[in-house]
Motif scaffolding. Structure first.
Motif, PDB file in Angstrom:
ATOM      1  N   ASP A 483       2.888  53.273  16.114  1.00 35.38           N
ATOM      2  CA  ASP A 483       2.787  51.818  16.777  1.00 35.38           C
ATOM      3  C   ASP A 483       1.387  51.309  15.286  1.00 35.38           C
ATOM      4  O   ASP A 483       0.771  50.579  14.645  1.00 35.38           O
ATOM      5  CB  ASP A 483       2.216  52.160  17.604  1.00 35.38           C
ATOM      6  N   GLU A 484       0.435  52.381  14.645  1.00 29.53           N
ATOM      7  CA  GLU A 484      -0.486  52.977  14.252  1.00 29.53           C
ATOM      8  C   GLU A 484      -0.105  52.171  12.581  1.00 29.53           C
ATOM      9  O   GLU A 484      -1.264  50.866  11.958  1.00 29.53           O
ATOM     10  CB  GLU A 484      -1.287  53.928  13.424  1.00 29.53           C
ATOM     11  N   ILE A 485       1.037  52.379  11.777  1.00 26.45           N
ATOM     12  CA  ILE A 485       1.553  51.786  10.872  1.00 26.45           C
ATOM     13  C   ILE A 485       2.439  50.223  11.209  1.00 26.45           C
ATOM     14  O   ILE A 485       1.831  49.592  10.693  1.00 26.45           O
ATOM     15  CB  ILE A 485       2.807  52.694  10.487  1.00 26.45           C
ATOM     16  N   LEU A 486       2.676  50.282  12.097  1.00 29.23           N
ATOM     17  CA  LEU A 486       2.610  48.745  12.686  1.00 29.23           C
ATOM     18  C   LEU A 486       2.006  47.780  12.794  1.00 29.23           C
ATOM     19  O   LEU A 486       2.116  46.663  12.309  1.00 29.23           O
ATOM     20  CB  LEU A 486       3.724  48.736  13.782  1.00 29.23           C
ATOM     21  N   HIS A 487       0.656  48.314  13.713  1.00 26.60           N
ATOM     22  CA  HIS A 487      -0.719  47.541  13.576  1.00 26.60           C
ATOM     23  C   HIS A 487      -0.646  46.808  12.173  1.00 26.60           C
ATOM     24  O   HIS A 487      -1.191  45.593  12.071  1.00 26.60           O
ATOM     25  CB  HIS A 487      -1.102  48.432  14.534  1.00 26.60           C
ATOM     26  N   MET A 488      -0.618  48.186  11.138  1.00 28.27           N
ATOM     27  CA  MET A 488      -1.686  47.944   9.679  1.00 28.27           C
ATOM     28  C   MET A 488      -0.476  46.732   9.182  1.00 28.27           C
ATOM     29  O   MET A 488      -0.939  45.680   8.460  1.00 28.27           O
ATOM     30  CB  MET A 488      -1.676  49.051   9.296  1.00 28.27           C
ATOM     31  N   SER A 489       1.174  46.822   9.140  1.00 29.22           N
ATOM     32  CA  SER A 489       1.842  45.834   9.054  1.00 29.22           C
ATOM     33  C   SER A 489       1.911  44.844   9.276  1.00 29.22           C
ATOM     34  O   SER A 489       1.779  43.731   8.687  1.00 29.22           O
ATOM     35  CB  SER A 489       3.409  46.907   9.044  1.00 29.22           C
ATOM     36  N   SER A 490       1.140  44.789  10.260  1.00 35.98           N
ATOM     37  CA  SER A 490       1.508  43.276  11.320  1.00 35.98           C
ATOM     38  C   SER A 490       0.154  42.815  11.156  1.00 35.98           C
ATOM     39  O   SER A 490      -0.029  41.415  11.250  1.00 35.98           O
ATOM     40  CB  SER A 490       1.210  43.166  12.542  1.00 35.98           C
ATOM     41  N   ASN A 491      -0.969  43.313  10.454  1.00 35.52           N
ATOM     42  CA  ASN A 491      -2.472  42.535   9.878  1.00 35.52           C
ATOM     43  C   ASN A 491      -2.572  41.975   8.333  1.00 35.52           C
ATOM     44  O   ASN A 491      -2.567  42.624   7.825  1.00 35.52           O
ATOM     45  CB  ASN A 491      -2.986  43.849  10.532  1.00 35.52           C
ATOM     46  N   ALA A 492      -3.240  40.613   8.342  1.00 37.14           N
ATOM     47  CA  ALA A 492      -3.613  40.191   6.939  1.00 37.14           C
ATOM     48  C   ALA A 492      -4.356  40.878   6.070  1.00 37.14           C
ATOM     49  O   ALA A 492      -3.534  42.125   5.327  1.00 37.14           O
ATOM     50  CB  ALA A 492      -3.638  38.963   7.383  1.00 37.14           C
TER      51      ALA A 492
END
Length: 1125
Positions: A483-492
């Motif tokens: 989820d942290e990977i996904l959070h970073m990938s979705s943040n500009a």
């Protein structure tokens, strides 16, 4: 006959405790008669099919059916041959010699006494002539010997009832290293035997593995055993140093602590130099490093906690042609490191032979592959030398400030700290160093909140999933990682950081994973875990509760499996548990409650009637407990019929529990039904967890990559935060391999460190003196004692290593070439064990430096040739200086040998530098500043006096100095002496945060404070502020779980938030913060919000803080205060 036997086996199995059905796959057909081989083989096949049916029913991992090697089915003649194989003394002689060596190392008197009863005729060390020493067919000893023959160098613990027992050699090891007492005492006439209770198994395994032993654990199949038969046993797992025993952890209700994996290490020598291969069995990986120097190799061995050490026969003959390793200096340091530890020799192809050794140690099949994760050494700096690693504290050294201690906050330890340590010890190539620095720069400029970075050991991840023993807690942690990977990938802002870290993560794992593949796989993994695992937000798995039944009963029976997986996947089993619990409650109400009411209605003096419904924790049952409750005269009063139905309570072994415990047939049946339903539900939950482990094994490479990415992210974020707090800077790294053009090569070799500080000091403390170092050649450095020569060498060494690793350095600005090696030599000590003097050790270390130095190296030598007589030491130092000058490397050679300036040295690239001094009140004092020129003043007399040397000795020394210089006595100046709150769920929390943010902006924009659109930043429950907040004044608002707000201001938002979250009510709090220009403005804005947020309908917990004088009212004017995002 076959069908009857099959029915008997099936009924026996189903009559056993359902809680132990998950072990049914391991049952061995020990009860089968041997009278008819053909019929028995059919029975055996029926048994295998039935076990497979049980496996499918309870979703257990299928076990390969045994072939013909079933002891019960082996003919007598074959059995004798089979037994002789285990007793083959010649075949197992190397292993018995190994155990004999281990026995010699035992020191405890009790162990030595046991050793006298050992026999070195079999792998157990068992004397068959002693009591209980028989190895005949059908004995437990023979069965243990058969297990031992598979892993002859492991301590074997065999489950026998409520104990794990060991015999022979293994019993001695338990007594010596686990602190256990011998069974039967020291004066027993039987074979040595020791054991530990089942509940103490983990502690015993920790004690053994901590002392370097591997352990094989043999479990016994639980459940009823037919008459005249022994329980079946199977190897459930192993415990190795760095690899714990994981059997049964899938059902554990706690996270599992994993030690760092301990590799098997092999050392050999080739034409390129020393070589090291490291094999990690848990990860099934190996790396082979070639061309190492002796110092670099010893550094790696010293920091590596390895399981086994193997030395190749190529090391036996050194370059001098002698077979006495280390006699003439070559290999002496390595021999000193290895000779004090246990090692074994090996020969042949180093890589393949060592992999074969690993397979033998861990009992692995030959076809199991190992992945090569070797990193190419081309253009990569040499691993850190032992001298440099110890003198800057990367390897903990007494009296040396540890560099690691100042790179990360004190709260950051574990895996991130180990990553930084390994990075410093093995500096990366220029491209990876640049990527690390780019990521750090991006982190430093972030304005958004950052994830909390869940760190999981990759070895732990692989082993738990491979063994299908990951529990629900571990799956939640895995979900946090993806989820942290996904959070970073979705943040500009965070997405570029994630992309930049792909290359360093690839180097750390040996895996190549593309960005899109990583994100997509993490998304699938997160969805799958979310579908199966209960994340604590469901309310459909409450523990059963009935007023008449003690709460502890249902808590103990259901808490071990409820809340693990989503109920939808085991709805049938959950419903059966609910129905069984209601039936149990009904049975107790009908059979026990009338008796309890009758007892309570009887008024009697002390010692009269007693009776209540109680929970027997030991027997997992709810029974009636009472005494003197039977009527003397039966008069058909309420409760009499129920009293007549009472029966004595019996435990699982058929023993009467006690005179006060009673049950009824109806209650017993209801209890059995409830236990069976719970066992079925528990089995279903374990099945789902193991199925999920099997699924995620297909994504193991992505999980390993994602997990290491989180470790690296946390390490670098923490480093940036600490670096900003200390005022460190990002250096400009120059690639030494950019061009062969001489002009460009010269630029790439220049190093500039402006405002360089010792890494262990802070400018804010007022005791740090910065230095400017502009190095384009070799420096010959002189200076007084205590003048800062050693400190500046350590500082330059640390800054250079940090720079070539892409990290921040303790300077105002820095330009650092990407050196191919950074070598630091400082003080040396003698080595009596090796028969070497201090000067010998110094020459050995400097030899290695000089022979390895290149024009791209940084060489730092402190007080060269201090360990021998002055004249010849000066000449050796001059020759070394000329050699380094010809090489063209950058570096510093410090010395007190002022005779160097009188020698006819042939140097073209050497500059004289000195540590400055000044005269204060007639006393010469060091300035700790680097200057041009030569300093011939040593301040030796002053230093000796300052350290308490008696005055007469100092005076006589001055007279002798006068005689030596044939001049008047020098003037030596005298140196003076020296609760129940409603929790806020996710959606409510987000809504509340938006309301608070809107109110803050409204209050600030009422003509008082100018704010930007993104001035207010939200930090979620599992997030932390970015490093850009370090040292900045911030106003923050904490939203607690009870919807109350806390308003505060700080210059250390990261530390303040950590302090708040250490409190129970703040652990899952959300924070909003605004960066403001200065502490005064933050205080004023804090008071303004404290006074006005209540008028917006919010509840505050710190209203008293708003009662500051002179500000905080609604008509307050803060002037043209502007808040920046």
């Amino acid at each position: 006959m076959i069908s009857d036997m099959h029915r008997f086996f099936a009924s026996s199995l189903m009559a056993s405790s359902p809680r132990l059905l998950f072990l049914a796959w391991s049952l061995q057909p020990a009860f089968i008669s041997h009278s008819h081989q053909s019929a028995l083989r059919s029975i055996y096949l029926d048994w295998i099919n039935y076990v497979r049916l049980v496996e499918r029913r309870y979703f257990l991992r299928p076990r390969k059916a045994p072939e013909t090697k079933v002891p019960e089915m082996i003919p007598m003649a074959a059995r004798k041959v089979h037994q002789q194989k285990f007793m083959n003394e010649e075949e197992h002689q190397p292993h018995m010699l190994w155990w004999k060596e281990k026995m010699r190392m035992c020191k405890k008197p009790s162990t030595i006494h046991l050793e006298k009863r050992l026999s070195y005729s079999n792998l157990l060390g068992m004397d068959v002539t002693l009591k209980n020493g028989s190895l005949k067919e059908g004995t437990l000893n023979l069965e243990i010997l058969q297990f031992k023959s598979r892993f002859p160098r492991e301590v074997l613990l065999c489950r026998v009832g409520e104990f794990y027992e060991a015999v022979g050699f293994d019993a001695c090891i338990l007594v010596e290293y686990a602190g256990l007492n011998p069974m039967g005492g020291l004066h027993s006439d039987g074979v040595p035997k020791a054991g530990c209770p089942v509940v103490n198994l983990r502690q015993t395994l920790d004690d053994l593995t901590r002392n370097g032993f591997s352990v094989c654990i043999v479990e016994e199949v639980q459940g009823p055993v037919p008459t005249r038969s022994r329980k079946g046993r199977f190897i459930s797992g192993h415990a190795h140093p760095g690899s714990p025993y994981v059997f049964g952890l899938a059902g554990a209700d706690h996270d599992v602590e994993f030690p760092d994996p301990m590799p098997v290490v092999g050392v050999w020598r080739s034409a390129k130099g020393y070589c090291l291969i490291s094999v990690v069995e848990t990860l099934k990986t190996y790396s082979a490093e070639e061309g190492l120097t002796e110092e670099a190799l010893v550094t790696k061995l010293r920091i590596c906690q390895y399981h086994h050490l193997y030395l190749h026969t190529s090391l036996r003959n050194n370059s001098s042609g002698t077979s006495r390793w280390g006699e003439y200096g070559d290999g002496g340091l390595l021999w000193g490191e290895c000779s004090s530890k246990y090692f074994e020799w090996f020969d042949g192809d180093p890589v393949q032979e060592l992999l074969g050794k690993v397979r033998e140690i861990y009992g692995l099949d030959e076809e199991i592959p190992f992945r090569n994760v070797t990193i190419s050494s081309e253009h990569r700096p040499q691993p850190l030398y032992l001298g440099a690693a110890t003198q800057i504290g990367v390897i903990p050294t007494e009296g040396i400030p540890s560099l690691l201690q100042f790179l990360l906050p004190s709260s950051c330890a574990g895996l991130p700290l180990l990553y930084i340590r390994d990075l410093l010890l093995n500096p990366p190539v220029f491209e990876i160093a640049s990527a690390i620095q780019d990521a750090c720069r991006l982190m430093s400029n972030l304005t958004c909140s950052i994830p909390d970075f869940t760190c999981i050991s990759t070895a732990k991840l692989v082993k738990l999933l491979e063994s299908k023993e990951a529990n629900h807690i571990e799956f939640c942690r895995i979900k946090n990682v993806v989820d942290e990977i996904l959070h970073m990938s979705s943040n500009a802002e965070l997405s570029p950081v994630l992309r930049t870290l792909l290359a360093p993560t690839s180097v750390a794992t040996g895996l190549q994973v593309e960005y899109d593949l990583l994100v997509n796989e993490c998304d699938l993994i997160s969805q799958r875990i979310g579908e199966v695992i209960s994340l604590g937000k469901e309310n459909d798995q409450n523990i059963s509760s009935f007023e008449i039944i003690p709460d502890g009963f249902f808590e103990d029976m259901e808490s071990s499996w409820k809340g693990r997986v989503k109920r939808i996947h085991a709805e049938e089993e959950f419903v059966q548990v609910d129905q069984a619990a209601e039936a149990l409650c009904l049975a107790i109400t009908e059979d026990f409650l009338p008796i309890v009411l009758r007892v309570k209605s009887v008024i009697s003096p002390n010692g009269g009637t007693k009776g209540e419904i109680c929970y027997s924790k030991e027997h997992e049952a709810v029974w009636f407990k009472g005494k003197r409750f039977r009527p003397t005269v039966w008069a058909h009063t309420p409760g009499e019929e129920q009293i007549k139905q009472l029966l004595p309570a019996y435990d699982a072994k058929g023993r009467k529990v006690g005179e006060e415990w009673f049950t009824t047939t109806k209650v017993d049946n209801a209890l059995t039904r409830y236990h069976e339903a719970c066992d079925k539900a528990r089995g279903k939950v374990l099945e789902l967890l193991r199925e999920l482990s099997a699924e995620l094994q297909n994504n193991i490479n992505v999980l390993v990559f994602a997990s290491m990415s989180r470790v690296i992210s946390k390490a670098l974020f923490s480093h940036v935060s600490e670096g900003r707090r200390r005022g460190w800077t990002f250096p400009t790294i120059k690639d030494s391999y950019i061009s062969q053009d001489k002009a460009e090569s010269k630029i790439a070799k220049e190093m500039e460190l402006l405002g360089l500080l010792p890494y262990w000091l802070e400018m804010s403390q007022g005791n740090a003196i910065p230095n400017d170092v502009k190095m384009h050649s070799l420096f010959l450095l002189t200076g007084p004692n205590g003048g800062g020569k050693s400190s500046i060498l350590r500082s330059i060494c640390a800054a250079s290593i940090l720079g070539i690793c892409g990290l921040m350095v303790p300077a105002k600005s820095a330009i650092i070439p990407h050196f191919d090696s950074v070598m630091l030599h400082m003080k040396s000590y003698d080595s009596p064990v090796d028969g070497k003097s201090t000067f010998q050790i110094e020459m050995s270390e400097i030899r290695s430096i000089v022979t390895r130095a290149s024009e791209k190296s940084l060489v730092l030598i402190d007080e060269i040739c201090r360990g021998t007589e002055t004249a010849k030491g000066t000449c050796i130092a001059g020759s070394i200086l000329e050699t380094l000058d010809r090489v063209g490397c950058l570096g510093i050679v410090s010395t007190h040998l002022h005779g160097l300036f009188d020698l006819p040295l042939n140097t073209n690239n050497t500059t004289f530098k000195a540590m400055g001094t000044k005269i204060v009140d007639g006393v010469i004092k060091p300035t700790l500043k680097l200057t041009d020129g030569v300093c011939r003043e040593s301040l030796a007399f002053q230093t000796a006096q300052r350290e308490g040397m008696p005055g007469p000795i100092i005076e006589r020394a001055a007279e002798l100095y006068k005689c030596m210089k044939n001049s008047k006595v020098l003037y030596v100046p005298v140196v003076p002496g020296m609760g129940s709150k409603r929790a806020v769920n996710g959606s409510e929390s987000e809504t509340l945060a938006k309301e608070v943010e809107r109110s803050i902006l409204i209050i600030c924009q009422k003509g008082i404070v100018k704010v930007g659109k993104t001035a207010c930043v939200t930090v979620g429950p599992r997030e932390q502020p970015p490093p850009s907040t370090v040292g900045a004044s911030c106003l923050y608002v904490i939203i607690r779980s009870d919807r109350k707000l806390y308003v505060g201001q700080t210059d250390d938002l990261v530390g303040r938030l950590r302090s708040h979250r250490s409190k129970e009510e703040m652990q899952d709090a959300t924070i909003l913060y605004i960066v403001v220009p200065g502490k005064s403005a933050a205080c004023k804005l804090e008071t303004l919000l404290i006074n006005q947020l209540p008028s917006e309908g919010f509840k505050l917990v710190n209203k008293a803080d708003g009662k500051h004088r002179n500000f905080g009212t609604s008509d307050l004017s803060l002037g043209a205060l502007t808040l920046h995002p």
